[in-house]
Motif scaffolding. Structure first.
Motif, PDB file in Angstrom:
ATOM      1  N   GLU A  60       0.837  -1.203   0.000  1.00 50.97           N
ATOM      2  CA  GLU A  60       0.000   0.000   0.000  1.00 50.97           C
ATOM      3  C   GLU A  60       0.871   1.252   0.000  1.00 50.97           C
ATOM      4  OE1 GLU A  60      -3.788   1.541   2.495  1.00 50.97           O
ATOM      5  OE2 GLU A  60      -2.001   1.088   3.699  1.00 50.97           O
ATOM      6  N   HIS A  61       1.898   1.274   0.832  1.00 47.08           N
ATOM      7  CA  HIS A  61       2.790   2.434   0.894  1.00 47.08           C
ATOM      8  C   HIS A  61       3.500   2.654  -0.442  1.00 47.08           C
ATOM      9  CE1 HIS A  61       3.223   1.389   5.445  1.00 47.08           C
ATOM     10  NE2 HIS A  61       2.021   1.880   5.157  1.00 47.08           N
ATOM     11  N   ALA A  62       3.959   1.577  -1.050  1.00 45.61           N
ATOM     12  CA  ALA A  62       4.646   1.686  -2.346  1.00 45.61           C
ATOM     13  C   ALA A  62       3.706   2.246  -3.406  1.00 45.61           C
ATOM     14  CB  ALA A  62       5.192   0.323  -2.771  1.00 45.61           C
ATOM     15  N   VAL A  63       2.483   1.765  -3.420  1.00 42.45           N
ATOM     16  CA  VAL A  63       1.524   2.221  -4.431  1.00 42.45           C
ATOM     17  C   VAL A  63       1.167   3.689  -4.218  1.00 42.45           C
ATOM     18  CG1 VAL A  63      -0.827   1.890  -5.298  1.00 42.45           C
ATOM     19  CG2 VAL A  63       0.654  -0.091  -4.918  1.00 42.45           C
ATOM     20  N   MET A  64       1.024   4.097  -2.958  1.00 47.24           N
ATOM     21  CA  MET A  64       0.741   5.511  -2.678  1.00 47.24           C
ATOM     22  C   MET A  64       1.879   6.399  -3.192  1.00 47.24           C
ATOM     23  SD  MET A  64      -0.814   5.009   1.144  1.00 47.24           S
ATOM     24  CE  MET A  64      -0.897   6.736   1.569  1.00 47.24           C
ATOM     25  N   THR A  65       3.105   5.968  -2.985  1.00 49.32           N
ATOM     26  CA  THR A  65       4.257   6.726  -3.457  1.00 49.32           C
ATOM     27  C   THR A  65       4.314   6.729  -4.980  1.00 49.32           C
ATOM     28  OG1 THR A  65       5.432   6.112  -1.445  1.00 49.32           O
ATOM     29  CG2 THR A  65       6.761   6.971  -3.267  1.00 49.32           C
ATOM     30  N   LEU A  66       4.017   5.599  -5.587  1.00 48.00           N
ATOM     31  CA  LEU A  66       3.980   5.520  -7.049  1.00 48.00           C
ATOM     32  C   LEU A  66       2.933   6.482  -7.608  1.00 48.00           C
ATOM     33  CD1 LEU A  66       5.289   3.992  -9.392  1.00 48.00           C
ATOM     34  CD2 LEU A  66       3.511   2.268  -9.148  1.00 48.00           C
ATOM     35  N   GLU A  67       1.803   6.576  -6.950  1.00 46.88           N
ATOM     36  CA  GLU A  67       0.765   7.511  -7.399  1.00 46.88           C
ATOM     37  C   GLU A  67       1.248   8.954  -7.282  1.00 46.88           C
ATOM     38  OE1 GLU A  67      -2.830   9.255  -8.744  1.00 46.88           O
ATOM     39  OE2 GLU A  67      -1.780   7.378  -9.164  1.00 46.88           O
ATOM     40  N   TRP A  68       1.973   9.265  -6.221  1.00 46.53           N
ATOM     41  CA  TRP A  68       2.522  10.621  -6.097  1.00 46.53           C
ATOM     42  C   TRP A  68       3.489  10.900  -7.248  1.00 46.53           C
ATOM     43  CZ3 TRP A  68       7.243  12.956  -5.748  1.00 46.53           C
ATOM     44  CH2 TRP A  68       7.236  14.305  -5.398  1.00 46.53           C
ATOM     45  N   LEU A  69       4.336   9.925  -7.577  1.00 43.00           N
ATOM     46  CA  LEU A  69       5.252  10.092  -8.705  1.00 43.00           C
ATOM     47  C   LEU A  69       4.484  10.277 -10.007  1.00 43.00           C
ATOM     48  CD1 LEU A  69       7.899   7.413  -7.725  1.00 43.00           C
ATOM     49  CD2 LEU A  69       8.316   9.885  -7.935  1.00 43.00           C
ATOM     50  N   ARG A  70       3.406   9.527 -10.186  1.00 46.10           N
ATOM     51  CA  ARG A  70       2.593   9.659 -11.399  1.00 46.10           C
ATOM     52  C   ARG A  70       2.029  11.062 -11.522  1.00 46.10           C
ATOM     53  NH1 ARG A  70      -2.253  10.165 -13.217  1.00 46.10           N
ATOM     54  NH2 ARG A  70      -3.190  10.172 -11.148  1.00 46.10           N
ATOM     55  N   ARG A  71       1.614  11.620 -10.412  1.00 45.52           N
ATOM     56  CA  ARG A  71       1.011  12.952 -10.424  1.00 45.52           C
ATOM     57  C   ARG A  71       2.020  14.076 -10.594  1.00 45.52           C
ATOM     58  NH1 ARG A  71      -3.603  12.760  -5.646  1.00 45.52           N
ATOM     59  NH2 ARG A  71      -4.668  10.888  -6.436  1.00 45.52           N
ATOM     60  N   THR A  72       3.272  13.849 -10.237  1.00 39.54           N
ATOM     61  CA  THR A  72       4.266  14.924 -10.244  1.00 39.54           C
ATOM     62  C   THR A  72       5.329  14.800 -11.324  1.00 39.54           C
ATOM     63  OG1 THR A  72       5.597  13.802  -8.575  1.00 39.54           O
ATOM     64  CG2 THR A  72       3.949  15.370  -7.782  1.00 39.54           C
ATOM     65  N   MET A  73       5.437  13.647 -11.953  1.00 40.69           N
ATOM     66  CA  MET A  73       6.416  13.446 -13.030  1.00 40.69           C
ATOM     67  C   MET A  73       5.658  12.890 -14.235  1.00 40.69           C
ATOM     68  SD  MET A  73       9.665  11.819 -10.942  1.00 40.69           S
ATOM     69  CE  MET A  73      10.824  11.985 -12.291  1.00 40.69           C
ATOM     70  N   PRO A  74       5.375  13.717 -15.230  1.00 35.91           N
ATOM     71  CA  PRO A  74       4.513  13.305 -16.337  1.00 35.91           C
ATOM     72  C   PRO A  74       4.904  12.009 -17.036  1.00 35.91           C
ATOM     73  CG  PRO A  74       4.888  15.659 -16.424  1.00 35.91           C
ATOM     74  CD  PRO A  74       5.780  15.112 -15.340  1.00 35.91           C
ATOM     75  N   VAL A  75       6.178  11.689 -17.142  1.00 40.28           N
ATOM     76  CA  VAL A  75       6.565  10.451 -17.825  1.00 40.28           C
ATOM     77  C   VAL A  75       6.082   9.224 -17.051  1.00 40.28           C
ATOM     78  CG1 VAL A  75       8.889  10.168 -16.871  1.00 40.28           C
ATOM     79  CG2 VAL A  75       8.379   9.350 -19.178  1.00 40.28           C
ATOM     80  N   TRP A  76       5.996   9.320 -15.720  1.00 36.81           N
ATOM     81  CA  TRP A  76       5.424   8.219 -14.939  1.00 36.81           C
ATOM     82  C   TRP A  76       3.977   8.004 -15.346  1.00 36.81           C
ATOM     83  CZ3 TRP A  76       7.584   4.685 -11.755  1.00 36.81           C
ATOM     84  CH2 TRP A  76       8.876   4.920 -11.310  1.00 36.81           C
TER      85      TRP A  76
END
Length: 120
Positions: A60-76
């Motif tokens: 869950e923690h990893a996915v939450m962080t991945l979502e933050w990366l998706r929202r802040t780094m367009p290539v993600w």
């Protein structure tokens, strides 16, 4: 000891936040692996259930962080939308952009194009 590869003062606050997120993501995924191994090796069912719960919390923690990366780094966002939640072949999805997913040509390094340059 710093984990930065460049002088921190040369990096924007945004890049430092991204570094924090990426470091946290690595740590969460490592914890998932550790807990997963412990669950597999554990002989006590009650303890295995606790360890599995802990593993799933780390996911869950990893996915939450991945979502933050998706929202802040367009290539993600681009890559996650391309490869996630699809039944298509993962490897062939990369080839959809015209990049060579096969062996490197003679004399080449096989590292793909520079199309996904770092945004500044």
């Amino acid at each position: 000891m710093s984990e930065y590869h460049e002088p921190p003062e040369a990096l924007s606050e945004s890049v430092r936040d991204q570094h924090r997120a990426l470091t946290s993501l690595k740590e969460e995924i490592e914890a998932v692996d550790w807990y997963n191994q412990r669950v597999a090796a554990c002989g006590d069912n009650a303890l295995a259930a606790i360890l599995a719960h802990n593993r799933d919390e780390e996911i869950e923690h990893a996915v939450m962080t991945l979502e933050w990366l998706r929202r802040t780094m367009p290539v993600w966002d681009t890559m996650l939308r391309k490869f996630m939640f699809t039944e298509a072949s993962i490897v062939s999805a990369e080839g959809d952009e015209g990049e060579d997913s096969g062996p490197a040509p003679a004399g080449g390094l096989g590292i793909g194009s520079r199309r996904h340059e770092v945004a500044r």
